[in-house]
Design an enzyme around this catalytic site. Structure first.
Site, PDB file in Angstrom:
ATOM      1  N   TYR A  11      42.402  50.340  48.799  1.00 28.91           N
ATOM      2  CA  TYR A  11      41.568  49.479  49.741  1.00 28.91           C
ATOM      3  C   TYR A  11      42.509  48.797  50.498  1.00 28.91           C
ATOM      4  O   TYR A  11      42.726  48.979  51.672  1.00 28.91           O
ATOM      5  CB  TYR A  11      40.541  48.739  49.105  1.00 28.91           C
ATOM      6  N   PHE A  73      50.957  47.782  45.720  1.00 24.11           N
ATOM      7  CA  PHE A  73      49.509  47.445  45.536  1.00 24.11           C
ATOM      8  C   PHE A  73      48.998  48.080  44.315  1.00 24.11           C
ATOM      9  O   PHE A  73      47.738  47.718  43.850  1.00 24.11           O
ATOM     10  CB  PHE A  73      48.624  47.915  46.530  1.00 24.11           C
ATOM     11  N   SER A 117      47.455  38.082  42.250  1.00 27.87           N
ATOM     12  CA  SER A 117      46.215  37.769  42.020  1.00 27.87           C
ATOM     13  C   SER A 117      45.900  36.151  41.942  1.00 27.87           C
ATOM     14  O   SER A 117      46.899  35.545  41.268  1.00 27.87           O
ATOM     15  CB  SER A 117      45.156  38.464  40.967  1.00 27.87           C
ATOM     16  N   TYR A 141      44.244  41.172  32.905  1.00 28.57           N
ATOM     17  CA  TYR A 141      44.391  41.313  34.046  1.00 28.57           C
ATOM     18  C   TYR A 141      45.281  40.184  34.751  1.00 28.57           C
ATOM     19  O   TYR A 141      46.054  40.722  35.410  1.00 28.57           O
ATOM     20  CB  TYR A 141      43.094  41.440  34.830  1.00 28.57           C
ATOM     21  N   LYS A 145      49.373  40.395  35.972  1.00 28.52           N
ATOM     22  CA  LYS A 145      49.827  40.066  37.160  1.00 28.52           C
ATOM     23  C   LYS A 145      51.052  38.849  37.104  1.00 28.52           C
ATOM     24  O   LYS A 145      51.963  39.072  38.049  1.00 28.52           O
ATOM     25  CB  LYS A 145      48.898  39.756  38.239  1.00 28.52           C
ATOM     26  N   ASN A 170      38.972  36.680  46.519  1.00 33.25           N
ATOM     27  CA  ASN A 170      38.040  37.805  46.876  1.00 33.25           C
ATOM     28  C   ASN A 170      38.211  38.198  48.168  1.00 33.25           C
ATOM     29  O   ASN A 170      38.111  37.780  49.546  1.00 33.25           O
ATOM     30  CB  ASN A 170      36.503  37.286  46.859  1.00 33.25           C
ATOM     31  N   ARG A 218      33.469  29.870  46.290  1.00 35.18           N
ATOM     32  CA  ARG A 218      34.628  30.915  45.994  1.00 35.18           C
ATOM     33  C   ARG A 218      35.187  31.170  47.507  1.00 35.18           C
ATOM     34  O   ARG A 218      34.927  30.824  48.367  1.00 35.18           O
ATOM     35  CB  ARG A 218      33.994  32.353  45.364  1.00 35.18           C
ATOM     36  N   ARG A 280      26.327  31.148  34.407  1.00 36.22           N
ATOM     37  CA  ARG A 280      27.434  31.928  33.610  1.00 36.22           C
ATOM     38  C   ARG A 280      28.374  31.147  32.810  1.00 36.22           C
ATOM     39  O   ARG A 280      28.887  30.240  33.560  1.00 36.22           O
ATOM     40  CB  ARG A 280      28.252  33.228  34.298  1.00 36.22           C
ATOM     41  N   GLY A 282      31.575  29.605  31.734  1.00 32.20           N
ATOM     42  CA  GLY A 282      32.761  29.652  32.068  1.00 32.20           C
ATOM     43  C   GLY A 282      32.917  29.533  33.701  1.00 32.20           C
ATOM     44  O   GLY A 282      34.338  29.414  34.200  1.00 32.20           O
ATOM     45  N   ASP A 283      31.896  29.692  34.479  1.00 31.80           N
ATOM     46  CA  ASP A 283      32.150  29.754  35.860  1.00 31.80           C
ATOM     47  C   ASP A 283      32.351  28.306  36.428  1.00 31.80           C
ATOM     48  O   ASP A 283      31.546  27.154  36.317  1.00 31.80           O
ATOM     49  CB  ASP A 283      30.589  30.129  36.411  1.00 31.80           C
TER      50      ASP A 283
END
Length: 327
Positions: A11, A73, A117, A141, A145, A170, A218, A280, A282-283
């Site tokens: 992408y 990437f 990231s 993840y 990185k 995002n 976000r 949710r 931990g958000d």
């Protein structure tokens, strides 16, 4: 320049390949096509199929061709999957980067641009995040990185590697016919498109956060803006500019989840009902970053904002039903 784009059939890598070709550079794409697609590769670029973890294959590529800069990437990107299968993420994202960086230097390529990231930050203590904010990943993840960034820094100190690591949040939108053509659904806009296809309501987790409309904020950046930063960094490095640091690619202010949902309904005319569920665990209420460093070093700032992001993503999505689309 001669640019090698590892993961350039995916992408963000695919969009960057198109922009690099449009800027007049010669592009070679190296991709195993596990989630990338050969039709994402510009017709004026060369596609070499192979795995970045295979040092012999990577070395053969550098033997045959001379490159001025590498853009990396290739990665696994699903956070829940990284928790279940950390080995796969460290092997692909960290060891893959180590293999490519070390091999590039072996063949005299000293400029490296890495796709990092925002997951390197973990849970934010304050916003907007800056590159000086603490890095404390909360999943494999993010760690995969961050470790790759540390590899870049180590090779800078020991082998004079010139590098940049772009941390983004995002990424959405589409460009030159390249979109989120993954065999899975991730992130909010593809999820909204899936809800539209299934004629399901938009579910938002939590409407009682300390934000303007009660929903989480976000960071969203158009994929074309992300790609422009990579090309700009390569060109600046070729002129001798020293970067050698992580750089946020971010909106600077963020958008609320409800703002995204409302704009999606406006652009697509889907008129999907919005329903609110519990938070949710931990958000955080707000998660967005400053792009001041990118502006100072590269003259970069996001030019394409939320409505354009969703419009371009939606137009790409509609084109998937075009019978003339390559498969």
């Amino acid at each position: 320049m001669n640019i090698l784009i590892i993961g350039g059939a995916g992408y963000i890598g695919g969009v960057t390949a198109h922009m690099a070709v449009e800027a007049g550079h010669a592009v070679t794409v190296f991709d195993n096509l596990s989630t990338g697609r050969d039709y994402n590769v510009p017709k004026d670029a060369e596609l070499v199929v192979g795995d970045v973890q295979n040092r012999d294959t990577v070395a053969h590529l550098f033997k045959k061709r001379r490159f001025d800069v590498v853009m990396h990437f290739a990665a696994r990107i699903l956070v829940p999957e990284s928790v279940k299968n950390p080995y796969d993420y460290f092997y692909t994202n960290t060891f893959g980067a180590l293999t490519a960086i070390d091999t590039a230097l072996q063949f005299g390529v000293e400029r490296y641009i890495f796709s990092s990231s925002a997951a390197t930050y973990g849970e934010p203590h304050s916003t907007p995040l800056t590159e000086s904010s603490p890095t404390a990943p909360v999943n494999p993840y993010g760690w995969s990185k961050l470790l790759a960034e540390q590899i870049l820094q180590s090779y800078q100190q020991s082998h004079s590697l010139q590098w940049a690591a772009f941390r983004y949040f995002n990424v959405a939108g589409a460009y030159a016919g390249v979109g989120t053509d993954y065999p899975f659904v991730s992130h909010i806009i593809p999820s909204l498109l899936a809800s539209m296809k299934q004629k399901e309501p938009i579910m938002i987790a939590g409407d009682d956060y300390d934000t303007q409309d009660g929903t989480c904020i976000r960071d969203y950046v158009h994929v074309a803006d992300i790609a422009k930063a990579h090309v700009a960094a390569a060109e600046q490095m070729a002129r001798g500019k020293v970067l050698n640091q992580p750089i946020n690619l971010s909106s600077g202010t963020g958008y609320s989840v409800k703002q995204v949902a409302d704009t999606f309904n406006e652009v697509t005319h889907a008129d999907l009902p919005i329903k609110f569920g519990p938070r949710r665990a931990g958000d955080p209420a707000k998660l967005f970053a400053s792009h001041d460093r990118a502006t100072q070093l590269l003259g970069w700032r996001p030019n394409l904002h939320l409505r354009q992001i969703i419009t371009d993503h939606y137009n790409w999505y509609k084109a998937q039903d075009n019978p003339n689309r390559p498969v």
